[in-house]
Design a protein around this motif. Sequence first.
Motif, PDB file in Angstrom:
ATOM      1  N   GLY A  11       0.808  -1.213   0.000  1.00 56.36           N
ATOM      2  CA  GLY A  11       0.000   0.000   0.000  1.00 56.36           C
ATOM      3  C   GLY A  11       0.841   1.263   0.000  1.00 56.36           C
ATOM      4  N   GLY A  12       0.201   2.389   0.294  1.00 56.04           N
ATOM      5  CA  GLY A  12       0.910   3.650   0.453  1.00 56.04           C
ATOM      6  C   GLY A  12       1.550   4.154  -0.829  1.00 56.04           C
ATOM      7  N   GLU A  13       2.720   4.782  -0.676  1.00 52.72           N
ATOM      8  CA  GLU A  13       3.333   5.495  -1.803  1.00 52.72           C
ATOM      9  C   GLU A  13       3.806   4.577  -2.926  1.00 52.72           C
ATOM     10  OE1 GLU A  13       6.254   8.151  -0.205  1.00 52.72           O
ATOM     11  OE2 GLU A  13       4.764   9.187   1.024  1.00 52.72           O
ATOM     12  N   LEU A  68       2.070   1.954  -3.920  1.00 55.37           N
ATOM     13  CA  LEU A  68       0.834   1.808  -4.712  1.00 55.37           C
ATOM     14  C   LEU A  68       0.626   3.032  -5.610  1.00 55.37           C
ATOM     15  CD1 LEU A  68      -1.932   0.573  -5.492  1.00 55.37           C
ATOM     16  CD2 LEU A  68      -2.854   1.442  -3.336  1.00 55.37           C
ATOM     17  N   ASN A  70      -4.934  -6.171  -4.226  1.00 51.73           N
ATOM     18  CA  ASN A  70      -4.597  -5.688  -2.883  1.00 51.73           C
ATOM     19  C   ASN A  70      -4.513  -6.895  -1.975  1.00 51.73           C
ATOM     20  OD1 ASN A  70      -6.959  -3.647  -3.969  1.00 51.73           O
ATOM     21  ND2 ASN A  70      -5.176  -2.584  -3.173  1.00 51.73           N
ATOM     22  N   CYS A  71      -3.300  -7.300  -1.700  1.00 49.86           N
ATOM     23  CA  CYS A  71      -3.120  -8.490  -0.877  1.00 49.86           C
ATOM     24  C   CYS A  71      -2.740  -8.105   0.547  1.00 49.86           C
ATOM     25  CB  CYS A  71      -2.041  -9.355  -1.521  1.00 49.86           C
ATOM     26  SG  CYS A  71      -1.804 -10.889  -0.662  1.00 49.86           S
ATOM     27  N   GLY A  72      -2.178  -6.922   0.699  1.00 51.04           N
ATOM     28  CA  GLY A  72      -1.791  -6.458   2.020  1.00 51.04           C
ATOM     29  C   GLY A  72      -1.396  -5.002   1.924  1.00 51.04           C
ATOM     30  N   ALA A  73      -1.257  -4.365   3.096  1.00 52.68           N
ATOM     31  CA  ALA A  73      -0.904  -2.941   3.117  1.00 52.68           C
ATOM     32  C   ALA A  73      -0.016  -2.706   4.335  1.00 52.68           C
ATOM     33  CB  ALA A  73      -2.171  -2.089   3.149  1.00 52.68           C
ATOM     34  N   LEU A  87       0.830   0.523   6.117  1.00 54.68           N
ATOM     35  CA  LEU A  87      -0.176   1.267   6.878  1.00 54.68           C
ATOM     36  C   LEU A  87      -0.592   0.587   8.177  1.00 54.68           C
ATOM     37  CD1 LEU A  87      -2.613   2.159   3.924  1.00 54.68           C
ATOM     38  CD2 LEU A  87      -0.596   3.405   4.663  1.00 54.68           C
ATOM     39  N   GLY A 144      -9.364  -6.473  -3.606  1.00 50.00           N
ATOM     40  CA  GLY A 144      -8.764  -7.031  -2.404  1.00 50.00           C
ATOM     41  C   GLY A 144      -8.919  -8.538  -2.389  1.00 50.00           C
ATOM     42  N   PHE A 145      -7.987  -9.194  -1.724  1.00 42.71           N
ATOM     43  CA  PHE A 145      -7.990 -10.658  -1.739  1.00 42.71           C
ATOM     44  C   PHE A 145      -7.690 -11.200  -0.350  1.00 42.71           C
ATOM     45  CE2 PHE A 145      -6.081 -14.827  -2.159  1.00 42.71           C
ATOM     46  CZ  PHE A 145      -6.978 -15.460  -3.000  1.00 42.71           C
ATOM     47  N   GLU A 181      -6.612   1.286   0.895  1.00 38.11           N
ATOM     48  CA  GLU A 181      -5.966  -0.026   0.796  1.00 38.11           C
ATOM     49  C   GLU A 181      -6.479  -0.994   1.853  1.00 38.11           C
ATOM     50  OE1 GLU A 181      -4.568   2.974   0.280  1.00 38.11           O
ATOM     51  OE2 GLU A 181      -2.415   2.742  -0.059  1.00 38.11           O
ATOM     52  N   PHE A 202      -9.933  -2.246   1.011  1.00 39.62           N
ATOM     53  CA  PHE A 202      -9.880  -3.202  -0.100  1.00 39.62           C
ATOM     54  C   PHE A 202      -9.544  -4.606   0.392  1.00 39.62           C
ATOM     55  CE2 PHE A 202      -9.940   0.235  -3.179  1.00 39.62           C
ATOM     56  CZ  PHE A 202     -10.517  -0.377  -4.274  1.00 39.62           C
TER      57      PHE A 202
END
Lengths: 332, 332
Positions: A222-224, A226, A241-244, A247, A272-273, B260, B263
Amino acid sequence: MNQIILLKNRPDGKPQLSDFEFTKEEKPQPQDGEVLLKSKYVSVDPYLRGRMRDVASYIDPFELNEPLQSNIIAEVVTSNNSNFNEGDFVNGMLKWKEFQVSDGKGLNKVDGDKASLSAYLGILGLTGLTAHISLDKIADLKKGETLLVSGASGAVGSTVGQIGKIKGCRVVGIAGSDEKLTLMKDKFGFDEGINYKTTKNMNEAVAKACPNGVDVYYDNVGGEILDAAMNNINKNGRVINCGAISLYNETGPQTGPRYEGIFVKKTVLMQGFLVRDHVKEFGPATQQLLEWLNDGKLTYSETIVDGFENIPQAFLDLFEGKNKGKMVVQIY
Amino acid sequence: MNQIILLKNRPDGKPQLSDFEFTKEEKPQPQDGEVLLKSKYVSVDPYLRGRMRDVASYIDPFELNEPLQSNIIAEVVTSNNSNFNEGDFVNGMLKWKEFQVSDGKGLNKVDGDKASLSAYLGILGLTGLTAHISLDKIADLKKGETLLVSGASGAVGSTVGQIGKIKGCRVVGIAGSDEKLTLMKDKFGFDEGINYKTTKNMNEAVAKACPNGVDVYYDNVGGEILDAAMNNINKNGRVINCGAISLYNETGPQTGPRYEGIFVKKTVLMQGFLVRDHVKEFGPATQQLLEWLNDGKLTYSETIVDGFENIPQAFLDLFEGKNKGKMVVQIY
C-alpha cells in the motif's frame, strides 16, 4: 510446565515486546477424542497486527490476556482420536503454546516426505495459496505482460513473481535492500528490481523498470508504492490488494492521491484478496504448487528463527523487513 | 452560411463561455458517396471536459480552433450515398456544426417510430448502454442487495437505479437537490435518496439510508461521496467508476483517504468502465433497453435546451447540476 504467549496490551502504533506476556500453565492432558500437540513451526504474519486491534474485521480480534494464534505445524505426541496417530504432523490455526490439546477439527495432516514441514506454512501453505489463487482469480496474466510486485522478496511476493515468470511475464520486484534485490533476481528469476529505500522518485523508477507500463500490480504494501504503480498503470490494468503493511501500524487516517480519474481513464480493476474466502480451491491449488515445486519451477526462501521465546521478536521483525521470505519460528 | 463552434481556449479549471468561439463557413456540398447532414439533437456530456485538456487519454483531445464534437442525431438532407436516403435520421460522433458532410462511416440509422429521436442520445444511446453493460459486467447484482448510486437523477444514474430495481435490489440515490430526490423516487422508483448538498455528514447519511451496508456503489462523481460509500461498503462490495465529475475541473492533484485497508479487509472490487470498450455488446444491450422501455420497466428524463447557439451554455450547466437526466440541445 507449558509455556504460553498472551496478548498483554493492544499496541498503539508499532507493536513492542512489552505488548506480549510469557506465562506458564500445567501441561494439558488430552481427553477422549482429543490429541496432544507439540508446536514445531510457528508462522508469524503481518496480518496478525490487525487482530491485535479491538475492531471487527474479517477475522475476530485477539482477546487481551489470552494466547495469540497463528498457523502452526505441530506434532501429535498423544492421540485419543482415531483420525490421528502419534508422530503425525498437522497444520492448523493453533495457539502460541508449546503444548495444546485439540479435538482435531481444522487440523490438516502434512507429509514431511513431499516437502519440508516448514514449507507447509509458506509455499504450500496460506502464502503460496494466496499468490496462486489471487493471480488466477484476479490478474489473468497474459504472456508478455508486465507484472510489478511489492514486498517482492517476501513469502507471497517471491511466489507471485515466480508464477509471473511461469506465465511468461516481465516481472519487476520492489524490495527494501540490495541484498533482497539480488535474491529476487538470482534465486527467484525476477527481471528487474527497485530498492524503494534508496530510490528518491518511485514514479520514475517504476516507469524506467517498466518501459511498457504496468499491466498487473501485486500490492503487499500500500501507500506510496501503490501510488507509483497507479501512476504507471496501463489501460485495463489490474491491481491485487493483498496487504498494506506500510499502513498497518499507522494510528490516524491516511491520505493519498485520489485515483478516481485513473480508474475511469484506464478502466483499471482493483480487488482485495483474502485467501480464506477460497478454501474450496485449496486442494487443487496446493497440488499445482507442489507440482511446480517438484518440477523446479518454484523455489522459496524462509527465515527460520529458533525458539518459542523468540516468537514475539520474530513478529516485530516483520515490520522492519528483517525476514527474507516466509518468517517461521522453529521449536525443538 | 453554416454555424460552427470551435474550441478557443483549453479551460483552466471550470470551463467558461469564453473558451468557445462561434464562427461561420460556407455550407458544405456533399460529393459522390457523401451525405449532407443537418444536426437535430446534440448530446453534451461531462466526459467532453477531458477532451479539452491537451493530454493523452482514452480518446484524442480536441484541437484548438477546431470544431468540438459529440454524439449528434442528424437528418440526412441530401444523399449521394446509396446506404442513406433523404429524411433518414442517423446517430454519430459529429462536429458541432449546423450542417456537415459525411462519407457515412460511423453513422447508425435510428428509428424515430420506436422511440423519440433524443432517446437515442440517452436511454438508448451511450448513457443507457453505459448503465446496462457496466452493471452486467462488473456489479453482478443479486436480489436483495443494496445498490447506492451517485449522480442518481442524471442520465446514467437514473437508468442504473431502475435496472437495480428490475434486479430486485434496494436502491439508494445521491443527488444535489430535493427536487431531484423527488424525481428519483417518484419517477424512477428509487427506495431512498440523499441530498448531498444539505447533508453535513455523508458517512452517517449513507449508513442510515443503507442499514444493511452498500453492496454495490455506482460512482459518477468521485471525491467525498466515494469516500462515504467506501466507509459503508460490505464484504465483497463492488464499486463501478463510471465518472468523477467532482474532480474534472480540478487543476491540482487531489488527495483523499487511502482505501488499501478497506480493499483487503472487505475484498472490495473497484473497476473503471468506458462504454466504448464494449462496442460488441451494443446490439443486444440496446435490444434489452428497448424491451424494458416498451414494457414500462424503464423510463427516462431529459433536459432539452433549444438552439445551436446554446450548446456551450448547456455543457457548462452540466457542472452546475442544472440538468435532470440527459442534457440535449435541440436544433430546429
